[in-house]
Write a protein that holds these residues in place. Structure first.
Motif, PDB file in Angstrom:
ATOM      1  N   VAL A  56       4.118  17.672 -12.771  1.00  0.00           N
ATOM      2  CA  VAL A  56       5.182  17.384 -11.992  1.00  0.00           C
ATOM      3  C   VAL A  56       5.326  17.903 -10.573  1.00  0.00           C
ATOM      4  N   CYS A  57       5.407  17.017  -9.588  1.00  0.00           N
ATOM      5  CA  CYS A  57       5.412  17.492  -7.969  1.00  0.00           C
ATOM      6  C   CYS A  57       6.896  17.476  -7.459  1.00  0.00           C
ATOM      7  N   GLU A  58       6.728  18.566  -6.570  1.00  0.00           N
ATOM      8  CA  GLU A  58       8.097  18.486  -5.796  1.00  0.00           C
ATOM      9  C   GLU A  58       7.387  18.672  -4.312  1.00  0.00           C
ATOM     10  N   ARG A  59       8.497  18.329  -3.428  1.00  0.00           N
ATOM     11  CA  ARG A  59       8.247  18.421  -1.984  1.00  0.00           C
ATOM     12  C   ARG A  59       9.177  19.790  -1.502  1.00  0.00           C
ATOM     13  N   ARG A  60       8.438  20.633  -1.111  1.00  0.00           N
ATOM     14  CA  ARG A  60       9.008  21.966  -0.561  1.00  0.00           C
ATOM     15  C   ARG A  60       8.864  22.140   0.886  1.00  0.00           C
ATOM     16  N   ALA A  61      10.011  22.863   1.338  1.00  0.00           N
ATOM     17  CA  ALA A  61       9.939  23.138   2.881  1.00  0.00           C
ATOM     18  C   ALA A  61       8.909  24.284   2.915  1.00  0.00           C
ATOM     19  N   VAL A  62       8.057  24.349   4.046  1.00  0.00           N
ATOM     20  CA  VAL A  62       7.310  25.456   4.371  1.00  0.00           C
ATOM     21  C   VAL A  62       8.229  26.529   5.053  1.00  0.00           C
ATOM     22  N   LEU A  63       8.071  27.838   4.676  1.00  0.00           N
ATOM     23  CA  LEU A  63       9.082  28.832   5.389  1.00  0.00           C
ATOM     24  C   LEU A  63       8.462  28.912   6.687  1.00  0.00           C
ATOM     25  N   GLY A  64       9.590  28.874   7.536  1.00  0.00           N
ATOM     26  CA  GLY A  64       9.308  29.207   8.889  1.00  0.00           C
ATOM     27  C   GLY A  64       8.905  27.797   9.559  1.00  0.00           C
ATOM     28  N   SER A  65       8.971  26.781   8.872  1.00  0.00           N
ATOM     29  CA  SER A  65       8.478  25.367   9.296  1.00  0.00           C
ATOM     30  C   SER A  65       9.471  24.436   8.969  1.00  0.00           C
ATOM     31  N   VAL A  90       6.929   8.296  -7.574  1.00  0.00           N
ATOM     32  CA  VAL A  90       6.059   7.276  -8.454  1.00  0.00           C
ATOM     33  C   VAL A  90       5.251   8.137  -9.362  1.00  0.00           C
ATOM     34  N   PHE A  91       4.523   9.258  -8.654  1.00  0.00           N
ATOM     35  CA  PHE A  91       3.546  10.054  -9.458  1.00  0.00           C
ATOM     36  C   PHE A  91       4.120  10.595 -10.590  1.00  0.00           C
ATOM     37  N   ASN A  92       5.334  11.143 -10.236  1.00  0.00           N
ATOM     38  CA  ASN A  92       6.086  11.861 -11.385  1.00  0.00           C
ATOM     39  C   ASN A  92       6.614  11.109 -12.530  1.00  0.00           C
ATOM     40  N   ARG A 119       3.637  19.292  -0.750  1.00  0.00           N
ATOM     41  CA  ARG A 119       3.729  18.874  -2.114  1.00  0.00           C
ATOM     42  C   ARG A 119       3.275  19.901  -2.998  1.00  0.00           C
ATOM     43  N   VAL A 120       4.267  20.421  -3.792  1.00  0.00           N
ATOM     44  CA  VAL A 120       3.544  21.616  -4.988  1.00  0.00           C
ATOM     45  C   VAL A 120       3.685  20.787  -6.396  1.00  0.00           C
ATOM     46  N   CYS A 121       2.329  20.554  -6.910  1.00  0.00           N
ATOM     47  CA  CYS A 121       2.233  20.291  -8.150  1.00  0.00           C
ATOM     48  C   CYS A 121       1.891  21.315  -9.310  1.00  0.00           C
ATOM     49  N   LYS A 122       2.838  21.195 -10.261  1.00  0.00           N
ATOM     50  CA  LYS A 122       2.458  22.096 -11.596  1.00  0.00           C
ATOM     51  C   LYS A 122       2.741  21.306 -12.746  1.00  0.00           C
ATOM     52  N   SER A 146       0.707  -1.257  -0.107  1.00  0.00           N
ATOM     53  CA  SER A 146       0.022   0.147  -0.013  1.00  0.00           C
ATOM     54  C   SER A 146       0.686   1.245   0.013  1.00  0.00           C
ATOM     55  N   THR A 147       0.250   2.339  -0.283  1.00  0.00           N
ATOM     56  CA  THR A 147       1.155   3.665  -0.265  1.00  0.00           C
ATOM     57  C   THR A 147       1.602   4.150   1.117  1.00  0.00           C
ATOM     58  N   ALA A 148       0.835   3.175   2.195  1.00  0.00           N
ATOM     59  CA  ALA A 148       1.318   3.615   3.401  1.00  0.00           C
ATOM     60  C   ALA A 148       2.625   3.192   3.701  1.00  0.00           C
ATOM     61  N   ASP A 149       3.319   2.173   2.760  1.00  0.00           N
ATOM     62  CA  ASP A 149       4.547   1.674   2.698  1.00  0.00           C
ATOM     63  C   ASP A 149       5.633   2.716   2.187  1.00  0.00           C
ATOM     64  N   LEU A 150       5.223   3.549   1.426  1.00  0.00           N
ATOM     65  CA  LEU A 150       5.970   4.650   0.774  1.00  0.00           C
ATOM     66  C   LEU A 150       6.163   5.771   1.493  1.00  0.00           C
ATOM     67  N   ASN A 151       7.295   6.312   1.620  1.00  0.00           N
ATOM     68  CA  ASN A 151       7.315   7.724   2.376  1.00  0.00           C
ATOM     69  C   ASN A 151       6.812   8.963   1.317  1.00  0.00           C
ATOM     70  N   ASP A 152       6.863   9.901   1.909  1.00  0.00           N
ATOM     71  CA  ASP A 152       6.431  11.407   0.935  1.00  0.00           C
ATOM     72  C   ASP A 152       7.038  11.326  -0.363  1.00  0.00           C
ATOM     73  N   GLN A 153       8.565  11.476  -0.247  1.00  0.00           N
ATOM     74  CA  GLN A 153       9.332  11.574  -1.346  1.00  0.00           C
ATOM     75  C   GLN A 153       8.959  10.419  -2.418  1.00  0.00           C
ATOM     76  N   GLN A 154       8.996   9.019  -2.047  1.00  0.00           N
ATOM     77  CA  GLN A 154       8.644   7.946  -2.845  1.00  0.00           C
ATOM     78  C   GLN A 154       7.322   8.073  -3.570  1.00  0.00           C
ATOM     79  N   LYS A 155       6.361   8.484  -2.732  1.00  0.00           N
ATOM     80  CA  LYS A 155       4.956   8.862  -3.479  1.00  0.00           C
ATOM     81  C   LYS A 155       5.131   9.702  -4.526  1.00  0.00           C
TER      82      LYS A 155
END
Length: 157
Positions: free
Chosen positions: A112-121, A92-94, A126-129, A80-89
């Motif tokens: 195309v999606c990227e995992r981006r740090a939220v400023l101040g956090s 796979v999507f990309n 996940r940002v997809c464009k 299941s996708t629960a076995d994948l971390n966010d980067q792996q998900k």
């Protein structure tokens, strides 16, 4: 063609959206199995140079098979996708979007999606464009830097 893309997008979207409380639901497990089955069929068609894949160049075929192998290795042994971390998900999507974009000759319209740090956090989002949106943003940033020069507010004598 678009139906396959939509089905892949919908399947992955549903996998990512289903809460962890439903991790034991069979549909989640079946979705990863469906991806494996679909990718096996694509691999067979690419290697046979048949169907939608007959017009791919040798470079596109090799890249497709390489990306596909990496993705299948990522989900290997996972149920299941629960076995994948966010980067792996995201990876796979990309990859699924890239494969569909190459086949449909829609490179600029694929998501195309990227995992981006939220400023101040410390959390990430996940940002997809589309590929064209990412390219336009890079070009706009580059143009802005070029137009300002090395010292945008320096006084010249």
């Amino acid at each position: 063609m678009r139906a396959l893309r939509f089905a892949s997008f919908l399947a992955l979207g549903l996998m990512l959206a289903i809460p962890a409380a439903f991790a034991s639901v069979d549909s989640r497990v079946l979705m990863l199995d469906d991806i494996r089955t679909q990718q096996t069929q694509i691999r067979d068609d690419v290697e046979a140079r048949s169907g939608r894949y007959k017009d791919l160049t040798a470079t596109e075929r090799n890249e497709l098979l390489s990306k596909q192998a990496r993705m299948l290795q990522t989900i290997e042994g996972k149920h299941s996708t629960a076995d994948l971390n966010d980067q792996q998900k995201t990876e796979v999507f990309n990859t699924l979007e890239w494969i569909e974009g190459v086949v449909n000759n829609e490179g600029d319209e694929r998501m195309v999606c990227e995992r981006r740090a939220v400023l101040g956090s410390t959390r990430k989002e996940r940002v997809c464009k589309t590929a064209s949106q990412w390219r336009e943003e890079r070009e706009a940033a580059r143009n802005m830097m070029d137009s300002r020069g090395a010292c945008g507010d320096c006084k010249v004598n």
